[in-house]
Design a protein around this motif. Structure first.
Motif, mmCIF file in Angstrom:
data_model
loop_
_atom_site.group_PDB
_atom_site.id
_atom_site.type_symbol
_atom_site.label_atom_id
_atom_site.label_comp_id
_atom_site.label_asym_id
_atom_site.label_seq_id
_atom_site.Cartn_x
_atom_site.Cartn_y
_atom_site.Cartn_z
ATOM 1 N N SER A 77 -15.063 -18.209 22.381
ATOM 2 C CA SER A 77 -14.508 -18.594 21.078
ATOM 3 C C SER A 77 -14.001 -20.033 21.113
ATOM 4 O O SER A 77 -13.206 -20.385 21.983
ATOM 5 N N GLY A 128 -11.193 -24.161 32.782
ATOM 6 C CA GLY A 128 -9.993 -23.861 32.008
ATOM 7 C C GLY A 128 -10.310 -23.702 30.539
ATOM 8 O O GLY A 128 -11.449 -23.867 30.105
ATOM 9 N N SER A 129 -9.300 -23.352 29.788
ATOM 10 C CA SER A 129 -9.467 -23.086 28.358
ATOM 11 C C SER A 129 -9.115 -24.343 27.563
ATOM 12 O O SER A 129 -7.992 -24.832 27.616
ATOM 13 N N TRP A 162 -12.229 -13.681 11.271
ATOM 14 C CA TRP A 162 -11.313 -14.785 11.026
ATOM 15 C C TRP A 162 -12.065 -16.111 11.161
ATOM 16 O O TRP A 162 -12.847 -16.279 12.102
ATOM 17 N N ASP A 189 -12.110 -10.073 21.209
ATOM 18 C CA ASP A 189 -13.268 -10.197 22.083
ATOM 19 C C ASP A 189 -12.965 -9.954 23.564
ATOM 20 O O ASP A 189 -13.869 -9.972 24.377
ATOM 21 N N VAL A 222 -7.314 -6.448 13.576
ATOM 22 C CA VAL A 222 -8.047 -7.618 14.022
ATOM 23 C C VAL A 222 -8.947 -7.222 15.183
ATOM 24 O O VAL A 222 -8.510 -6.561 16.117
ATOM 25 N N GLN A 262 -5.080 -25.064 27.646
ATOM 26 C CA GLN A 262 -4.097 -23.982 27.656
ATOM 27 C C GLN A 262 -2.931 -24.341 28.599
ATOM 28 O O GLN A 262 -1.783 -24.053 28.301
ATOM 29 N N GLU A 263 -3.258 -24.974 29.717
ATOM 30 C CA GLU A 263 -2.206 -25.503 30.573
ATOM 31 C C GLU A 263 -1.592 -26.710 29.860
ATOM 32 O O GLU A 263 -2.244 -27.328 29.032
ATOM 33 N N VAL A 277 2.689 -16.483 30.310
ATOM 34 C CA VAL A 277 2.093 -17.811 30.460
ATOM 35 C C VAL A 277 2.178 -18.653 29.197
ATOM 36 O O VAL A 277 2.516 -19.833 29.256
ATOM 37 N N ASP A 278 1.863 -18.084 28.049
ATOM 38 C CA ASP A 278 1.748 -18.914 26.853
ATOM 39 C C ASP A 278 3.106 -19.094 26.188
ATOM 40 O O ASP A 278 3.775 -18.116 25.835
ATOM 41 N N GLU A 289 -11.451 -11.990 25.775
ATOM 42 C CA GLU A 289 -11.852 -13.147 26.576
ATOM 43 C C GLU A 289 -10.792 -13.403 27.646
ATOM 44 O O GLU A 289 -9.685 -13.827 27.335
ATOM 45 N N VAL A 290 -11.144 -13.084 28.873
ATOM 46 C CA VAL A 290 -10.201 -13.248 29.982
ATOM 47 C C VAL A 290 -10.417 -14.619 30.620
ATOM 48 O O VAL A 290 -11.506 -14.920 31.090
ATOM 49 N N PHE A 291 -9.383 -15.435 30.586
ATOM 50 C CA PHE A 291 -9.476 -16.807 31.085
ATOM 51 C C PHE A 291 -8.636 -16.969 32.338
ATOM 52 O O PHE A 291 -7.501 -16.504 32.395
ATOM 53 N N GLU A 292 -9.183 -17.692 33.296
ATOM 54 C CA GLU A 292 -8.394 -18.067 34.467
ATOM 55 C C GLU A 292 -7.553 -19.282 34.124
ATOM 56 O O GLU A 292 -7.992 -20.155 33.397
ATOM 57 N N MET A 293 -6.355 -19.316 34.702
ATOM 58 C CA MET A 293 -5.486 -20.473 34.505
ATOM 59 C C MET A 293 -5.613 -21.405 35.706
ATOM 60 O O MET A 293 -5.739 -20.954 36.835
ATOM 61 N N LYS A 309 -17.395 -16.272 18.273
ATOM 62 C CA LYS A 309 -17.974 -17.297 19.139
ATOM 63 C C LYS A 309 -18.987 -18.171 18.410
ATOM 64 O O LYS A 309 -19.588 -19.058 19.010
ATOM 65 N N ILE A 356 -4.062 -14.962 22.638
ATOM 66 C CA ILE A 356 -3.239 -16.135 22.318
ATOM 67 C C ILE A 356 -3.595 -16.623 20.917
ATOM 68 O O ILE A 356 -2.732 -16.875 20.084
ATOM 69 N N ARG A 357 -4.881 -16.720 20.657
ATOM 70 C CA ARG A 357 -5.363 -17.205 19.365
ATOM 71 C C ARG A 357 -4.990 -16.231 18.247
ATOM 72 O O ARG A 357 -4.496 -16.623 17.186
ATOM 73 N N ILE A 358 -5.177 -14.956 18.498
ATOM 74 C CA ILE A 358 -4.926 -13.957 17.458
ATOM 75 C C ILE A 358 -3.433 -13.849 17.153
ATOM 76 O O ILE A 358 -3.024 -13.778 15.994
ATOM 77 N N LYS A 396 2.333 -26.882 26.067
ATOM 78 C CA LYS A 396 1.001 -27.080 25.545
ATOM 79 C C LYS A 396 1.029 -28.210 24.505
ATOM 80 O O LYS A 396 1.935 -28.274 23.689
ATOM 81 N N TYR A 425 -13.926 -22.273 26.530
ATOM 82 C CA TYR A 425 -13.524 -21.987 27.906
ATOM 83 C C TYR A 425 -14.452 -22.728 28.863
ATOM 84 O O TYR A 425 -15.673 -22.713 28.692
#
Lengths: 335, 349
Positions: free
Chosen positions: A138, A178-179, A101, B59, B56, A197-198, B114-115, B61-65, A119, B79-81, A220, A156
């Motif tokens: 990414s 954060g993202s 994509w 990856d 699809v 993201q927050e 969360v999202d 990708e695990v993100f901390e909030m 990425k 979230i992106r996908i 967001k 990220y």
């Protein structure tokens, strides 16, 4: 809030409605031609004389778009990057080797184009050469700096500032946990702001890397727009228009945002007029207001029709506003 | 986001340790003649071909909030996908997310809490875990990921049962029950299963917390039995005790805990207690679910949670013939049972 705004001056009769035929995800002006980007496959080009043309560009979802005055760049889930001109002709700028994509695109100086897949970030320079940068994760957004050939890549835990023409130079890394998603330079290039993201924005003053936190949103922040000259950054994500002051050398550090056009519905799209201190504000229930920054005066541009305003922009001359909705109803408003 | 009136797209999460048969189940779901179209999100390094229009690569990708929850992680790629997939709304009826064998299901589940965009357009349907009947016992010993996947599951396919004797199967099931008594367990060969058992489960749907889990009310009694540990299995990791001819295992690390009371619950005491509990023990609590009878409240209150995240709502009025009993269950790691029981007691009127 519909009734309280019934008394507002209205210019809704100057609107020309367009059935885009599918959810509108973005809109760009090529001079007076409004190009509506649909969620799938198609661009709808609306001429100022009322004619519309449909151009099929991607074989699937259109994930991202950017434009200058001459062409609309799109990236799709078919792994392609396309450029479409006002004549409706499309050119394939790139096809991802792994057919990943294309998540982000950005339009740079001298027709340079940047995009990301997975990425990897790619830049096609004005000379037609390809450059590649492997981001740590990414990218959530890409933005060219207003001056110099530099690309900001949000990801990220921070943002990378990459000079595509400086071979082997390590990108400068601006860290913040954060993202980081959408990204934008202030028009004078002094500040860089990301939506996270927050429900918050993060900013850096580039000269010294000082941090700015812009918080208090309900959701967001999906839409940002700089006012003429970069005095204000207009943002979505709250039940009112949130404007952060960027006039002084410290930007919004230690300052409160200006809050205008409160509603009981969320602001989802914002677009600043290119010359005057006026912001077009689109809400989740479909209301569109033109709001004067100085005194908060409002003009009704579209009644709340129940469906979110998903895309909105002005033409460069500032006499036309185009907006589109999630259900495919679109419009061009002539001032 | 205000939406054009529309159903949220259900998302099924397939987990399971390496080689358990996730891709077999996925291909079975896709190839059955159900007339449904799926969008499939697979990990990028999946080795076996998947025959589907919309696949699809993700990856993981695990993100901390940055929201104060130390265990709050989300799948940024998801979230992106999902945002991208929803542009093709109408082209598919449901989404299936296949995770890698070593993945923790929690970040996937938490993404839906969360999202706001993901939560507005899609809903988590269930976590389905495929387990290899031959190797599960070993993996529960040496692979914390495998234990997580079992503990987190709403549906467990105990797969490759043709390779294991029936007595062993019963023991493996008892082991699973020792960790997670609330999941529906199905014995399968080559993941052969009726699709309604894995799809449209509504396991995260507050309204269906009870409807789909008949064991929920009964299974809670397990831990109220006398624990007559006889240490018979000798590996030091598990206790077992005989009960009605069935072995009961108690996993040293991962347990479930069930609380129940016929006394009304004081909401002013309960919510602060629950918030504090998940703030402190959140990293150890994988899942929780509850039905509560609040004092002077005609409605049942239902809640569920993943780690520190709680989601709750009034469900429906208590029926006249229905006992107003409150139930709260936790699945987690090294849960301080006595402390939790005592805390809950203090919330009772």
């Amino acid at each position: 809030m519909t009734d309280t705004r019934a008394a507002n001056p209205s210019i809704t009769e100057r609107t020309r409605n367009i059935d885009a035929g599918g959810p509108v995800v973005a809109v760009h002006f090529l001079n007076d031609l409004a190009g509506f980007v649909l969620g799938e496959e198609t661009l709808v080009l609306a001429e100022s004389n009322g004619e519309t043309r449909r151009v099929d560009v991607h074989a699937g979802a259109i994930l991202t778009s950017a434009a200058d005055d001459t062409r609309i760049i799109t990236g799709g889930d078919d792994g392609r990057v396309l450029a479409t001109g006002a004549d409706g002709k499309s050119a394939v700028l790139a096809t991802d080797a792994k057919r990943r994509w294309v998540d982000q695109v950005a339009q740079g100086p001298d027709n340079a184009v940047a995009w990301s897949a997975g990425k990897q970030v790619f830049v096609k320079t004005a000379e037609g050469e390809d450059r590649i940068f492997d981001a740590p994760s990414s990218p959530g957004g890409l933005a060219f700096a207003p001056k110099g050939f530099r690309l900001a890549v949000s990801h990220y835990n921070g943002t990378s500032l990459w000079f595509p023409n400086a071979a082997n130079a390590k990108p400068e890394f601006l860290e913040w946990k954060g993202s980081h998603l959408g990204i934008t330079f202030s028009p004078d290039g002094r500040f860089l702001v990301t939506a996270m993201q927050e429900p918050t924005l993060h900013g850096w003053r580039l000269v010294d890397g000082r941090h700015m936190r812009m918080a208090g949103y309900a959701a967001k922040v999906r839409s940002t727009s700089w006012s003429n000259g970069g005095k204000w950054l207009a943002t979505s994500g709250a039940d009112q228009l949130v404007l952060w002051p960027f006039q002084g050398k410290d930007g919004p550090m230690g300052k409160q945002p200006k809050l205008l056009a409160p509603a009981d519905k969320r602001v989802v799209t914002v677009a600043c007029h290119p010359a005057q201190d006026i912001v077009a504000v689109g809400y989740e229930h479909g209301l569109v207001l033109l709001v004067r920054i100085d005194d908060g005066a409002e003009i009704l541009a579209s009644k709340p029709e129940g469906v979110a305003v998903s895309a909105m922009t002005w033409n460069l001359a500032g006499n036309m506003l185009a907006f589109g909705r999630e259900d495919g109803r679109a419009a061009v408003l002539r001032l | 986001m205000s939406e054009v009136a529309s159903e949220k797209v259900p998302v099924t999460v397939l987990t399971g340790y390496l080689g358990a048969g996730k891709t077999t189940l996925l291909n079975r779901i896709l190839s059955e003649p159900h007339g449904k179209k799926f969008a499939v999100i697979v990990n990028e390094f999946g080795e076996i071909g998947i025959d589907n229009d919309l696949v699809v690569g993700a990856d993981e990708e695990v993100f901390e909030m940055n929201n104060g929850c130390i265990c709050c992680t989300v799948r940024g790629d998801l979230i992106r996908i999902i945002d991208g997939l929803m542009r093709r709304k109408g082209k598919f009826d449901a989404i299936i997310v296949e995770t890698t064998g070593l993945a923790d299901p929690a970040p996937v589940a938490q993404t839906f809490f969360v999202d706001d965009v993901v939560g507005a357009k899609t809903k988590l349907d269930a976590v389905v875990t495929v387990a290899d009947a031959r190797w599960l016992k070993d993996r529960l010993r040496d692979a914390p990921e495998a234990k997580n996947q079992i503990a987190f599951a709403d549906v467990i396919l105990l797969n490759k049962t043709d390779l294991v004797a029936d007595t062993d199967l019963r023991e493996i099931e008892a082991r699973i029950r020792g960790i997670n008594p609330y999941a529906n367990i199905h014995r399968t060969e080559r993941c052969a299963i009726a699709l309604p058992e894995v799809l449209n489960r509504g396991a995260f749907d507050l309204d269906r917390i009870l409807d789909i889990e008949p064991q929920f009310l009964e299974a809670g009694d397990d831990h109220e039995h006398e624990h007559d540990h006889d240490h018979a299995d000798g590996d030091g990791h598990h206790h077992q005790h005989a009960h009605g001819g069935l072995k009961h295992y108690h996993d040293e690390e991962m347990q479930s805990l069930s609380l129940a009371s016929d006394r009304a619950v004081n909401p002013d005491a309960f919510f602060p207690w629950m918030q504090e509990l998940v703030a402190k023990e959140g990293p150890n609590i994988l899942r929780c679910k509850g039905i509560l009878a609040f004092k002077d409240d005609p409605d049942r209150f239902v809640l569920q949670g993943v780690h520190m995240m709680l989601d709750g709502d009034h469900q429906r009025p208590w029926k006249p013939d229905e006992p107003r009993q409150s139930r709260l269950v936790f699945i987690g790691r090294n849960l301080p049972e006595a402390v939790i029981r005592e805390g809950f007691e203090k919330c009772l009127v």
